[in-house]
Design an enzyme around this catalytic site. Structure first.
Site, short mmCIF file in Angstrom:
data_model
loop_
_atom_site.label_atom_id
_atom_site.label_comp_id
_atom_site.label_asym_id
_atom_site.label_seq_id
_atom_site.Cartn_x
_atom_site.Cartn_y
_atom_site.Cartn_z
N ARG A 97 -3.09 -5.43 8.11
CA ARG A 97 -4.16 -4.55 8.62
C ARG A 97 -5.24 -5.37 9.32
O ARG A 97 -5.70 -5.04 10.41
CB ARG A 97 -4.80 -3.78 7.47
CG ARG A 97 -4.00 -2.62 6.93
CD ARG A 97 -4.73 -1.97 5.77
NE ARG A 97 -4.72 -2.78 4.57
CZ ARG A 97 -5.70 -2.78 3.65
NH1 ARG A 97 -6.78 -2.06 3.83
NH2 ARG A 97 -5.60 -3.52 2.58
N ASP A 119 -6.72 0.97 8.61
CA ASP A 119 -5.50 1.72 8.90
C ASP A 119 -5.85 3.20 9.05
O ASP A 119 -7.02 3.57 8.96
CB ASP A 119 -4.41 1.49 7.83
CG ASP A 119 -4.84 1.95 6.43
OD1 ASP A 119 -5.77 2.79 6.33
OD2 ASP A 119 -4.27 1.47 5.45
N TYR A 147 7.11 -8.50 8.49
CA TYR A 147 6.66 -7.13 8.69
C TYR A 147 6.89 -6.69 10.13
O TYR A 147 6.85 -7.52 11.05
CB TYR A 147 5.16 -7.00 8.39
CG TYR A 147 4.76 -7.31 6.97
CD1 TYR A 147 4.70 -6.31 6.00
CD2 TYR A 147 4.43 -8.61 6.59
CE1 TYR A 147 4.32 -6.59 4.70
CE2 TYR A 147 4.05 -8.90 5.28
CZ TYR A 147 4.00 -7.89 4.34
OH TYR A 147 3.63 -8.17 3.06
N ASP A 181 0.84 -1.20 0.00
CA ASP A 181 0.00 0.00 0.00
C ASP A 181 0.87 1.25 0.00
O ASP A 181 2.02 1.22 0.47
CB ASP A 181 -0.91 0.01 1.23
CG ASP A 181 -1.98 -1.07 1.17
OD1 ASP A 181 -2.32 -1.51 0.05
OD2 ASP A 181 -2.48 -1.48 2.23
#
Length: 304
Positions: free
Chosen positions: A179, A83, A69, A41
């Site tokens: 997310r 988010d 991550y 993203d």
């Protein structure tokens, strides 16, 4: 001048889509044949391997590899995008949670879990991407999918006003929505949750510390030193088993002929794709063992 070939590890900055990075790289390198190995993203930073030239043929194999991550989750808030780019849809009046409670819940997510893709995602339903439907104000039913969290650990906990921020590291399978993981962790704690920050720290075995920024790529291109920073296509798919074909069958292998597995060292005994080399260690391509017991080419890289 021959076309660059290999995998270029880029550190994606915030504010760029993955396609923006590819477009920028095309301009810097003066070449069209570039593919990325997994969408990030725009607000997400981190490792984005780009496949250049003939190495674009290994994109699908790199995409299958685990990714790591580092995320920050804020407990007490929820948004329509999961988010902070979206609209806040829920707030908790008070948040009471301990580090021990968070640790216990994080640990419960390790292993195979089910996720429902967020509405703001690129998943297609009836030919239309979910984010397109979401922008029209529509919500549709989505099927849950299984992903795997190989490792998850808390890196820190701090308070942002009345809300705690939980920073954690996750090593996960392809297709994991971090997310959504943040939202689900919040839900397991009985609280709304939203992702406030995300960095991809590893992809295809490449860590953020080994990546180049777009500015560094431009500098190396100018200096003629970029090739030294490329990862060979076969090295980028080193998770595939390595086998060697005997010299007298090298030409046959490159011509696409099927071979008996006895001409390959060690003999291929299980199904699945593997890397094939000659006795001089030249990478010939990706091959597979067929049900018939013959070795067949999937993608040939070397010249006869």
């Amino acid at each position: 001048m021959s076309e660059l070939t290999g995998v270029l590890a880029v550190y994606k900055p915030a504010g760029f889509t993955s396609h923006d990075v590819v477009a920028k790289a095309r301009r810097i390198l003066g070449m069209k044949r570039i593919g990325h190995t997994g969408t990030l993203d725009p607000q997400v930073t981190g490792v984005l391997p780009l496949c250049l030239g003939r190495a674009t043929r290994v994109v699908e194999y790199i995409q299958e590899l685990p990714k790591e991550y580092v995320a920050t989750l804020r407990l007490g808030l929820a948004s329509d995008t999961e988010d902070m780019t979206g609209t806040i849809t829920e707030t908790a009046d008070e948040v009471h949670v301990t580090e021990q409670e968070v640790l216990a819940v994080l640990g419960s997510f390790q292993g195979i879990i089910s996720q429902i893709p967020p509405m703001y995602s690129a998943v297609k339903i009836d030919g239309k991407r979910l984010y397109e439907l979401a922008r029209e104000g529509k919500t549709v039913e989505r099927k849950s999918r299984e992903v795997e969290i190989y490792e998850i650990e808390m890196l820190g906990m701090s308070w942002s006003g009345n809300y705690p921020d939980i920073t954690f590291r996750a090593l996960c399978s392809k297709g994991t929505y971090i997310r959504t993981l943040c939202v689900d962790i919040g839900r397991a704690l009985g609280l709304p949750g939203v992702m406030v920050k995300l960095e991809r720290t590893m992809s295809a075995g490449i860590r953020a510390s080994h990546c180049l920024t777009l500015e560094e790529i431009a500098s190396h291109k100018e200096a003629g030193t970029l090739e030294a920073h490329l990862i060979a296509a076969d090295e980028a798919i080193s998770h595939l088993p390595r086998h060697i074909v005997v010299n007298e069958k090298r030409k046959s292998a490159l011509q696409g002929q099927r071979l008996s597995s006895r001409f390959v060292i060690p003999e291929v005994e299980s199904s699945g794709h593997f890397r094939l080399y000659d006795l001089q260690s030249e990478f010939l391509g990706i091959y597979e063992l067929e049900d018939s017991g013959a070795i067949a080419p999937v993608k040939v890289f070397a010249q006869i």
